[in-house]
Design an enzyme around this catalytic site. Structure first.
Site, PDB file in Angstrom:
ATOM      1  N   HIS A  96       0.669  -1.195  -0.208  1.00 43.78           N
ATOM      2  CA  HIS A  96      -0.038   0.027  -0.260  1.00 43.78           C
ATOM      3  C   HIS A  96       0.702   1.338  -0.077  1.00 43.78           C
ATOM      4  O   HIS A  96       0.305   2.468  -0.461  1.00 43.78           O
ATOM      5  CB  HIS A  96      -0.946  -0.050   1.323  1.00 43.78           C
ATOM      6  CG  HIS A  96      -2.286  -0.799   0.963  1.00 43.78           C
ATOM      7  ND1 HIS A  96      -2.124  -2.063   1.015  1.00 43.78           N
ATOM      8  CD2 HIS A  96      -3.635  -0.394   1.014  1.00 43.78           C
ATOM      9  CE1 HIS A  96      -3.353  -2.502   0.954  1.00 43.78           C
ATOM     10  NE2 HIS A  96      -4.280  -1.486   1.064  1.00 43.78           N
ATOM     11  N   ASP A 160      -7.611  -6.480   5.619  1.00 43.43           N
ATOM     12  CA  ASP A 160      -8.076  -5.420   4.622  1.00 43.43           C
ATOM     13  C   ASP A 160      -9.189  -5.884   4.131  1.00 43.43           C
ATOM     14  O   ASP A 160      -9.935  -7.145   3.921  1.00 43.43           O
ATOM     15  CB  ASP A 160      -7.083  -5.986   3.449  1.00 43.43           C
ATOM     16  CG  ASP A 160      -7.301  -4.866   2.138  1.00 43.43           C
ATOM     17  OD1 ASP A 160      -6.424  -3.954   2.215  1.00 43.43           O
ATOM     18  OD2 ASP A 160      -8.145  -5.281   1.295  1.00 43.43           O
ATOM     19  N   ARG A 645      -9.848  -0.557   8.025  1.00 48.30           N
ATOM     20  CA  ARG A 645      -8.652   0.298   8.713  1.00 48.30           C
ATOM     21  C   ARG A 645      -9.112   0.623   9.725  1.00 48.30           C
ATOM     22  O   ARG A 645     -10.201   1.393  10.076  1.00 48.30           O
ATOM     23  CB  ARG A 645      -8.181   1.609   7.797  1.00 48.30           C
ATOM     24  CG  ARG A 645      -9.031   2.578   7.492  1.00 48.30           C
ATOM     25  CD  ARG A 645      -8.872   3.586   6.739  1.00 48.30           C
ATOM     26  NE  ARG A 645      -8.534   3.255   5.152  1.00 48.30           N
ATOM     27  CZ  ARG A 645      -8.821   3.791   4.215  1.00 48.30           C
ATOM     28  NH1 ARG A 645      -9.210   5.296   4.270  1.00 48.30           N
ATOM     29  NH2 ARG A 645      -8.856   3.260   2.895  1.00 48.30           N
TER      30      ARG A 645
HETATM   31  C1  MIC Z   1      -8.838   0.079   0.447  1.00 45.36           C
HETATM   32  O1  MIC Z   1      -9.084  -0.800  -0.674  1.00 45.36           O
HETATM   33  O2  MIC Z   1      -9.523   0.689   1.000  1.00 45.36           O
HETATM   34  C2  MIC Z   1      -7.443  -0.690   1.504  1.00 45.36           C
HETATM   35  C3  MIC Z   1      -6.685   0.640   1.458  1.00 45.36           C
HETATM   36  O3  MIC Z   1      -7.055  -1.729   1.013  1.00 45.36           O
HETATM   37  C4  MIC Z   1      -8.250  -0.730   2.881  1.00 45.36           C
HETATM   38  C5  MIC Z   1      -7.188  -1.191   3.887  1.00 45.36           C
HETATM   39  C6  MIC Z   1      -6.416   0.212   4.506  1.00 45.36           C
HETATM   40  O4  MIC Z   1      -7.234   1.297   4.627  1.00 45.36           O
HETATM   41  O5  MIC Z   1      -5.336  -0.150   4.689  1.00 45.36           O
HETATM   42  C7  MIC Z   1      -9.281  -1.710   3.024  1.00 45.36           C
HETATM   43  O6  MIC Z   1      -9.819  -2.105   1.952  1.00 45.36           O
HETATM   44  O7  MIC Z   1      -9.408  -2.443   3.864  1.00 45.36           O
HETATM   45 FE1  SF4 Z   2      -4.771  -2.280  -2.469  1.00 49.35          FE
HETATM   46 FE2  SF4 Z   2      -7.112  -2.188  -1.622  1.00 49.35          FE
HETATM   47 FE3  SF4 Z   2      -6.763  -1.456  -3.967  1.00 49.35          FE
HETATM   48 FE4  SF4 Z   2      -6.810  -3.896  -3.591  1.00 49.35          FE
HETATM   49  S1  SF4 Z   2      -8.488  -2.450  -3.048  1.00 49.35           S
HETATM   50  S2  SF4 Z   2      -5.273  -2.584  -4.758  1.00 49.35           S
HETATM   51  S3  SF4 Z   2      -5.714  -3.859  -1.343  1.00 49.35           S
HETATM   52  S4  SF4 Z   2      -5.892  -0.435  -2.159  1.00 49.35           S
END
Ligand code: MIC
Ligand code: SF4
Length: 757
Positions: A96, A160, A645
């Site tokens: 990320h 996630d 998160r």
């Molecule tokens: C997202 O797709 O929103 C994320 C970033 O992968 C999040 C996790 C995060 O906020 O670190 C998720 O989907 O849980």
């Molecule tokens: Fe990364 Fe979340 Fe986007 Fe998937 S959906 S690519 S885990 S930020």
């Protein structure tokens, strides 16, 4: 590559027996989800007459996955739990924090430099606790899990929300907050409200421009962003069997966008083929032996209405491509209706950028189909009118896509290949000019398109479509282009028409051998020191939250009454802020800065009841905290939708928010709030939301009698001296009430581990 062979063998050895036992005690046929859930009961407890949608059940997942942006908090909490290693197999994935700007090589170098202290912390903590560490560049968590760890019939959790991607390989895979991951890694149960089950029968077969992505885009339109809340979505039928394993994963991945606990497909040949192609023949053989247990019972498949809580049928032969958006993934428009819909809504139709890839759509099939569109366009003397970007999901995919000439094609049409990471999908995109905030449109094959998500610009209209449709639209430059019916003018002024995409489910030349980027925990693990520099502004050790003092809350000022959609991206924004994911104090400076204040319709501008001035949300929260006051946050429907998160729950806890009252919550966020010790309530009469005034002081009464199913009374003390009493519901069970009383769930684990030392 078979990374967990012993565990998987042991699992299959007992699988059939466990299922037969549950069938005997329940005396009825089982759906696939039930088979998997009931074969993962914590301590092999028996369940007699479980009620879906209301009973809490304890589970023992097979593994835990964490990505770098959430793993930091998860591991910081694990450090406080008093254990010396993770008792279940676990992995951390660095995906990320890599900023997409110039292209893969340069961006990787700069990420390794900028995030060094975070990577050092994660890698040393992984070594100490016996957790696999996938280095930056290895790929995106869900793609790595699918390629290496997922197995039919298994159960996993991941920090996630898109963890359900592994449902493409027949696994119950659930997105959770870090505190849940800590529970499981310390050997405790995963407590889950037993999900209801939605059955979706896919009949017919996809054809032409339609792809697996269009199935979930349609389902999102049908069920909306909260239609899957508290549910597992189970896909079956001949249409399901005709999809590739990776196509199934795309559907399960994006099931997060309807709030589903997870989604799943039954085991079939496509899964066997994918397992074999990715070097897991042994898993395929074991699954084959258990085939009958890896699908729903025949009675369920023949009379689905009887066994599912909700049943839907979709005919793939009639399915046309969809484009979802802007600003929400459930606004589904069939491609044939886009022209009139865009015109009616005055959406900007000139597409500036098309982006493909991400954890959702990075398979060989996706890349090869998109590449076939490009190849065809080049042969027709077409150029791309929009910019075109590609983020491969893993090093494995990058390697084969490059080897098989697809990247050459993308680059010929002006495409730019970014690193194997989340990049633009999570706002890690240093997009030229996005700070100037002009109204513009982008289209991508990612899963979410909330405001500001990709580039931080509130005026970017982001749409979601399949990789092949994104590619065709990037070539045409128009959101309203329909490759099924429309033609384009090429560089010679001739009218030409794109052919239907073609691709390969699996790479004809195989996946090949790569340096996968996994750091296995070292032999002496347990003795390693965890690396945190004392002056770090990125990693900060946590201090336990204070326990509840046993007194009702009184005179808590309202912090913010959020209006409309309030996702975790509004509560704790990503992009720039990702760098503080390991530093609670610093990341708390983004608390609710994206939420709209009901009273002035502005973001990050709320009344400070102490200074009587309008100030930024985090400053007002800090002012109350410094004055020794708690505060209350109010929201509307599906509050906390989106990400797992837990910063969105830890920040308010850190800032002394005592309660969040909403019309309804998204599942992961609700649990995260409860786990961090914040009182999480819903209006028993949703219209009471309207009674909350900007300068209210709020009492929350009867907390000494806090009990499951018992309403809570709230007094709104208005500034004119009048009082109004309203009631709130909650979904706490007895254990969860102990989290609230202890100040957080982690405080309880720490206490109990101390007792066992
Ligand atoms: C997202 O797709 O929103 C994320 C970033 O992968 C999040 C996790 C995060 O906020 O670190 C998720 O989907 O849980
Ligand atoms: Fe990364 Fe979340 Fe986007 Fe998937 S959906 S690519 S885990 S930020």
């Amino acid at each position: 590559m078979l990374l967990d062979s012993g565990i998987i063998r042991a699992f299959y050895k007992e699988f059939a027996e466990k299922i037969n036992k549950s069938k005997k005690s329940l005396k009825r046929p089982l759906t696939l989800s039930e088979k998997i859930l009931y074969s993962h009961l914590y301590s092999n407890k028996k369940i007699d007459s479980p009620h879906r949608g209301s009973d809490y059940v304890d589970f023992a997942p097979d593994r835990v996955a964490m990505q770098d942006a959430t793993a930091q908090m998860a591991l910081l909490q694990f450090m406080m739990a008093g254990k010396d290693h993770s008792v279940v197999p676990a992995s951390v994935h660095c995906d990320h924090l890599i900023m997409a700007k110039y292209g893969a090589d340069e961006d990787m170098k700069s990420a390794v430099f900028t995030n060094k202290e975070v990577y050092d912390f994660l890698s040393s903590a992984c070594n100490k606790y016996g957790i696999g560490f996938w280095k930056p560049g290895a790929g995106i968590i869900h793609q790595i899990i699918l390629e290496n760890y997922a197995f039919p019939g298994g159960m996993m959790i991941g920090t996630d929300s898109h963890t359900p991607n592994a449902g493409g390989l027949g696994m119950i895979a659930i997105g959770v907050g870090g505190a849940d991951a800590v529970d499981v890694m310390t050997g405790m149960e995963l407590e889950l409200k037993l999900p209801r089950i939605i059955g979706i029968k896919l009949i017919g077969r996809l054809n032409g421009w339609a792809s697996a992505k269009d199935i979930i885009l349609k389902v999102a339109g049908l069920l909306t962003v909260n239609g899957g809340t508290g549910c597992i979505v189970e896909y079956f039928g001949e249409g399901a069997e005709s999809l590739s394993c990776t196509g199934k994963a795309t559907i399960c991945n994006m099931g997060a966008e309807i709030g589903a606990t997870c989604s799943i497909f039954g085991y079939d040949d496509s899964m066997a083929e994918y397992l074999i192609a990715t070097g897991r023949k042994e898993v395929a053989e074991l699954a084959e032996i258990n085939r009958e247990h890896l699908i729903s019972d025949t009675e369920v498949l023949t009379e689905p209405e009887k066994y599912y809580d909700h049943y839907i049928e979709i005919n793939l032969s009639e399915l046309e491509p969809y484009i979802n958006g802007p600003f929400t993934p459930d606004l589904a428009t069939p491609i044939s209706k886009m022209k009139e819909t865009a015109e009616k809504n005055r959406w900007p139709v000139n597409v500036e950028v098309g982006l493909i890839g991400s954890c959702t759509n990075s398979s060989y099939e996706d890349i090869s189909r998109a590449a076939s569109v490009v190849k065809n366009a080049l042969s027709l003397n077409l150029t791309a009118r929009s910019e075109f970007k590609i983020t491969p999901g893993s090093e494995q995919i990058r390697f084969i896509a490059e080897r098989d000439g697809y990247f050459d094609l993308f680059e010929k049409i002006g495409g730019k290949i970014f690193a194997n990471a989340c990049g633009p999908c999570i706002g890690q995109w240093d997009r030229k000019g996005s700070d100037k905030s002009p109204v513009n449109t982008v289209i991508h094959s990612f899963n979410r398109n909330f405001a500001k998500r990709t580039d931080g610009n509130p005026n970017t209209y982001a749409f979601v479509a399949s990789p092949e449709i994104v590619t065709a639209i990037a070539i045409s430059g128009k959101l309203t282009f329909n490759p099924i019916t429309d033609t384009l003018i090429n560089t010679e002024g001739k009218e030409v028409k794109l052919s239907e995409p073609e691709g390969h489910e699996l790479p004809p030349q195989g996946f090949g051998n790569i340096e996968n980027g996994l750091q296995k925990p070292e032999k002496n693990s347990g003795k390693e020191d965890i690396v945190i520099s004392s002056d770090s502004d990125r990693i900060q050790l946590l201090a336990p939250f204070r326990e509840w003092d046993g007194v009702d809350f009184s005179d808590l000022p309202l912090l913010i009454k959020a209006k409309g959609k309030c996702t975790t991206d509004h509560i704790s924004m990503a992009g720039f802020w990702l760098k503080y994911r390991g530093h609670l104090e610093n990341i708390s400076n983004n608390y609710m800065i994206g939420a709209v204040n009901y009273f002035n319709e502005k973001t990050n501008l709320i009344l400070n009841q102490l200074s009587h001035k309008y100030e930024a949300v985090p400053s007002v929260a800090r002012a109350y905290k410094n004055a020794g006051l708690g505060s209350v946050v109010v929201g509307e429907e599906n509050f906390g939708e989106g990400s797992s998160r837990e910063h969105a729950a830890m920040e308010p806890r850190y800032l002394n928010v005592r309660a969040v009252i909403a019309k309804s919550f998204a599942r992961i966020h609700e649990t995260n709030l409860k786990k961090q010790g914040i009182l999480t309530l819903t209006f028993s009469d949703k219209a009471d939301y309207d009674k909350i005034r900007e300068d209210d002081k709020i009492d929350i009464k009867g907390l000494k009698e806090f009990a499951p199913g018992k309403q809570i009374s709230i007094v709104l003390n208005h500034s004119n001296g009048k009082k109004e009493t309203i009631t709130a519901n909650h979904s706490y069970n007895d254990t969860q009430i102990t989290w609230f009383k202890a100040g957080s769930a982690l405080n309880l684990i720490r206490e109990s581990n101390k007792r066992h030392i």
